[in-house]
Design a protein around this motif. Structure first.
Motif, PDB file in Angstrom:
ATOM      1  N   ALA A   1      -5.083   6.000  -2.789  1.00  0.00           N
ATOM      2  CA  ALA A   1      -4.187   4.945  -2.316  1.00  0.00           C
ATOM      3  C   ALA A   1      -3.870   4.030  -3.481  1.00  0.00           C
ATOM      4  O   ALA A   1      -4.761   3.672  -4.248  1.00  0.00           O
ATOM      5  CB  ALA A   1      -4.840   4.154  -1.192  1.00  0.00           C
TER       6      ALA A   1
ATOM      7  N   ARG B   1       0.826  -1.208   0.000  1.00  0.00           N
ATOM      8  CA  ARG B   1       0.000   0.000   0.000  1.00  0.00           C
ATOM      9  C   ARG B   1       0.861   1.260   0.000  1.00  0.00           C
ATOM     10  O   ARG B   1       1.822   1.340   0.751  1.00  0.00           O
ATOM     11  CB  ARG B   1      -0.890   0.026   1.225  1.00  0.00           C
ATOM     12  CG  ARG B   1      -1.748  -1.211   1.385  1.00  0.00           C
ATOM     13  CD  ARG B   1      -2.372  -1.209   2.758  1.00  0.00           C
ATOM     14  NE  ARG B   1      -2.920  -2.506   3.085  1.00  0.00           N
ATOM     15  CZ  ARG B   1      -4.163  -2.711   3.465  1.00  0.00           C
ATOM     16  NH1 ARG B   1      -4.994  -1.708   3.601  1.00  0.00           N
ATOM     17  NH2 ARG B   1      -4.585  -3.913   3.751  1.00  0.00           N
ATOM     18  N   THR B   2       0.458   2.212  -0.835  1.00  0.00           N
ATOM     19  CA  THR B   2       1.049   3.540  -0.825  1.00  0.00           C
ATOM     20  C   THR B   2      -0.109   4.519  -0.727  1.00  0.00           C
ATOM     21  O   THR B   2      -0.950   4.582  -1.631  1.00  0.00           O
ATOM     22  CB  THR B   2       1.860   3.813  -2.112  1.00  0.00           C
ATOM     23  OG1 THR B   2       2.864   2.811  -2.236  1.00  0.00           O
ATOM     24  CG2 THR B   2       2.496   5.181  -2.063  1.00  0.00           C
ATOM     25  N   ARG B   3      -0.165   5.233   0.388  1.00  0.00           N
ATOM     26  CA  ARG B   3      -1.276   6.161   0.607  1.00  0.00           C
ATOM     27  C   ARG B   3      -0.819   7.586   0.331  1.00  0.00           C
ATOM     28  O   ARG B   3       0.219   8.022   0.794  1.00  0.00           O
ATOM     29  CB  ARG B   3      -1.782   6.035   2.038  1.00  0.00           C
ATOM     30  CG  ARG B   3      -3.017   6.867   2.267  1.00  0.00           C
ATOM     31  CD  ARG B   3      -3.551   6.668   3.649  1.00  0.00           C
ATOM     32  NE  ARG B   3      -4.602   7.650   3.880  1.00  0.00           N
ATOM     33  CZ  ARG B   3      -5.677   7.442   4.570  1.00  0.00           C
ATOM     34  NH1 ARG B   3      -5.863   6.278   5.138  1.00  0.00           N
ATOM     35  NH2 ARG B   3      -6.578   8.376   4.727  1.00  0.00           N
ATOM     36  N   ARG B   4      -1.621   8.269  -0.412  1.00  0.00           N
ATOM     37  CA  ARG B   4      -1.382   9.678  -0.704  1.00  0.00           C
ATOM     38  C   ARG B   4      -2.551  10.462  -0.111  1.00  0.00           C
ATOM     39  O   ARG B   4      -3.407   9.903   0.551  1.00  0.00           O
ATOM     40  CB  ARG B   4      -1.264   9.883  -2.193  1.00  0.00           C
ATOM     41  CG  ARG B   4      -0.208   8.949  -2.806  1.00  0.00           C
ATOM     42  CD  ARG B   4       0.353   9.450  -4.090  1.00  0.00           C
ATOM     43  NE  ARG B   4       1.182   8.488  -4.783  1.00  0.00           N
ATOM     44  CZ  ARG B   4       2.371   8.069  -4.399  1.00  0.00           C
ATOM     45  NH1 ARG B   4       2.889   8.499  -3.281  1.00  0.00           N
ATOM     46  NH2 ARG B   4       3.056   7.204  -5.109  1.00  0.00           N
TER      47      ARG B   4
ATOM     48  N   VAL C   1      -9.010   7.241  -0.925  1.00  0.00           N
ATOM     49  CA  VAL C   1      -8.705   6.928   0.475  1.00  0.00           C
ATOM     50  C   VAL C   1      -9.974   6.946   1.319  1.00  0.00           C
ATOM     51  O   VAL C   1     -10.997   7.517   0.933  1.00  0.00           O
ATOM     52  CB  VAL C   1      -7.659   7.898   1.067  1.00  0.00           C
ATOM     53  CG1 VAL C   1      -6.335   7.757   0.358  1.00  0.00           C
ATOM     54  CG2 VAL C   1      -8.145   9.320   1.061  1.00  0.00           C
TER      55      VAL C   1
ATOM     56  N   THR D   1      -5.439   2.049  -8.241  1.00  0.00           N
ATOM     57  CA  THR D   1      -5.547   3.303  -7.506  1.00  0.00           C
ATOM     58  C   THR D   1      -6.985   3.474  -7.050  1.00  0.00           C
ATOM     59  O   THR D   1      -7.916   3.408  -7.857  1.00  0.00           O
ATOM     60  CB  THR D   1      -5.111   4.494  -8.375  1.00  0.00           C
ATOM     61  OG1 THR D   1      -3.753   4.272  -8.791  1.00  0.00           O
ATOM     62  CG2 THR D   1      -5.196   5.800  -7.616  1.00  0.00           C
TER      63      THR D   1
ATOM     64  N   THR E   1      -8.991   1.538   2.526  1.00  0.00           N
ATOM     65  CA  THR E   1      -7.924   2.383   1.988  1.00  0.00           C
ATOM     66  C   THR E   1      -7.732   3.575   2.892  1.00  0.00           C
ATOM     67  O   THR E   1      -6.987   4.443   2.688  1.00  0.00           O
ATOM     68  CB  THR E   1      -8.252   2.835   0.560  1.00  0.00           C
ATOM     69  OG1 THR E   1      -9.499   3.495   0.551  1.00  0.00           O
ATOM     70  CG2 THR E   1      -8.248   1.672  -0.400  1.00  0.00           C
TER      71      THR E   1
END
Length: 91
Positions: free
Chosen positions: A11, A4-7, A58, A55, A91
């Motif tokens: 996410a 996971r990469t959360r922005r 969130v 993608t 997310t």
């Protein structure tokens, strides 16, 4: 495995399966792609594992599963939960 990469507003979720398990094509299907097989196929990586990145917004809850060749459904052990049928992802 889930990576996971959360922005701030989205996410990136990378769905990963180990090399050779299961044999044949696999896709991740869920409420984020209307459970449509083949929209998010896992692709072989240099180490032999297979992965696809999706993608998503969130702070949402999603349901998903892996669909393998021959109509075989697979679960994700690292999901945020399981409801007896689907894997759960937040997310």
């Amino acid at each position: 495995m889930l990576q996971r990469t959360r922005r701030e507003k989205q996410a990136e979720i990378t769905f990963v399966l180990p090399a050779g398990h299961p044999a044949g094509p696999v896709s991740v299907v869920g409420d984020f792609n209307q459970w449509e097989p083949g929209l998010h196929p896992l692709v072989v990586r240099p180490d032999g594992s297979r992965a696809v990145t999706v993608t998503l917004p969130v702070d949402h809850h999603h349901r998903f599963r892996y669909l393998a060749d021959g109509g075989h459904w697979l679960d994700e052990e690292e999901a945020d939960g399981h409801d007896g049928h689907d894997n759960l992802l937040h997310t």
